[in-house]
Scaffold this active site. Structure first.
Site, PDB file in Angstrom:
ATOM      1  N   LEU A 198      -6.587  -8.673  -2.584  1.00  0.00           N
ATOM      2  CA  LEU A 198      -6.559  -7.365  -1.940  1.00  0.00           C
ATOM      3  C   LEU A 198      -7.998  -6.858  -1.919  1.00  0.00           C
ATOM      4  CD1 LEU A 198      -3.532  -5.670  -3.799  1.00  0.00           C
ATOM      5  CD2 LEU A 198      -3.514  -6.716  -1.529  1.00  0.00           C
ATOM      6  N   ASP A 199      -8.354  -6.114  -0.886  1.00  0.00           N
ATOM      7  CA  ASP A 199      -9.687  -5.527  -0.846  1.00  0.00           C
ATOM      8  C   ASP A 199      -9.884  -4.625  -2.066  1.00  0.00           C
ATOM      9  OD1 ASP A 199     -10.128  -6.764   1.578  1.00  0.00           O
ATOM     10  OD2 ASP A 199      -9.542  -5.012   2.766  1.00  0.00           O
TER      11      ASP A 199
END
Length: 302
Positions: free
Chosen positions: A136-137
């Site tokens: 995930l960012d």
């Protein structure tokens, strides 16, 4: 002990690196190319190049060196563990926590935290990303699964690579999409003008994002997002490309003074347990900062 594998080619025409990447799903194509470059892959008994074209009946042999121990430093960073057993751990990642070391973030990552939480993960899947099978960012919050064994890492990597995992996000965007439900199908690659950004480019990798409107709130829309592929910054790039950037996205959208990060949350994750084969379903509610912002704009819209 090194892992030795062999494959007999059933359908010819593929490059060696592409073929092996589909056979060894726990390793990226870049990792496969490195194995080939190191002389650890043979075709019919001879060392071959990545670009070698395979024919029906070719015997491909590969030696995968035993994973070296991770050089990451275990760091006792608090984790919100949603589920854990001897094979996997599911974490609800907070915004601001990078998943694995990268330039500019060499430690204090989820990988460091998980290594401290579960030392047995050391070396699983590689030195720098122990147990990591997806990401995930940094400023995206929500659910992420980490493999605790090599067998689980291989199984989960295969599921992600073959689109067997259901990922659902909630995103708040500027504007109101014309269609209540739609699919964005546009290839994503590095922005030619800024290598730190991704963009829609004809030579990029295929990327597909499904969305539907959950709620319209004044100048905003709350969307349910189901990415069918997993490209870097995919959701943010796709939504910005059709004119509905994610609220708070400073890279692809607009700066929002009252929200300090982009409004994107990985709210649901479903996959097959790598050992029990049970379908696992997990859900995460919006964290406080996003829920508070949503309430703020809802009151303003009344």
């Amino acid at each position: 002990m090194n892992d030795r594998r062999s494959f007999t080619v059933e359908n010819g025409g593929d490059r060696l690196d592409k073929y092996l990447a589909t056979q060894i799903c726990s390793h990226s194509r870049a990792r496969v190319q490195q194995l080939i470059e190191d002389g650890l892959v043979k075709v019919d008994g001879k060392v071959a190049r990545s670009s070698a074209k395979l024919g029906v009946g070719n015997l491909v042999e590969v030696i995968i060196p035993q994973a070296r121990t991770s050089r990451l430093e275990p760091q006792a960073i608090p984790l919100e563990v949603v589920f854990e057993d001897p094979h996997i751990v599911v974490v609800d990642k907070p915004a601001g926590l990078t998943v694995h070391p990268a330039p500019g973030n060499l430690d204090s990552t989820l990988a460091n935290a998980v290594l401290a939480h579960s030392p047995e993960i050391e070396g699983v899947g590689g030195e720098k990303r122990p147990g990591i099978v997806h990401r995930l960012d940094k400023d995206t919050s929500g659910l992420i699964v980490v493999a605790k064994t090599s067998a689980s890492h291989e199984s989960l990597s295969w599921q992600f690579a073959n689109r067997k995992v259901t990922k659902i996000y909630h995103a708040l965007v500027h504007g109101s999409p014309i269609e209540a439900e739609a699919i964005i199908d546009a290839p994503i690659g590095r922005d030619r003008g800024d290598r730190q950004r991704m963009a829609i480019v004809s030579t990029g990798r295929n990327a597909i994002t499904r969305y539907k409107i959950l709620q319209s709130i004044g100048a905003y829309s709350l969307l349910e997002i189901r990415p069918q592929t997993g490209r870097t910054h995919q959701i943010r790039v796709h939504l910005a490309s059709v004119g509905y950037p994610v609220v708070g996205d400073q890279k692809y959208g607009r700066i929002t003074t009252t929200l300090k990060r982009h409004f994107l949350h990985a709210t649901a994750l479903e996959f097959i347990h790598p050992v029990t084969k049970e379908l696992l379903k997990f859900r995460s509610e919006l964290p406080h900062d996003l829920a508070a912002f949503l309430q703020e704009i809802s009151i303003t819209d009344e």
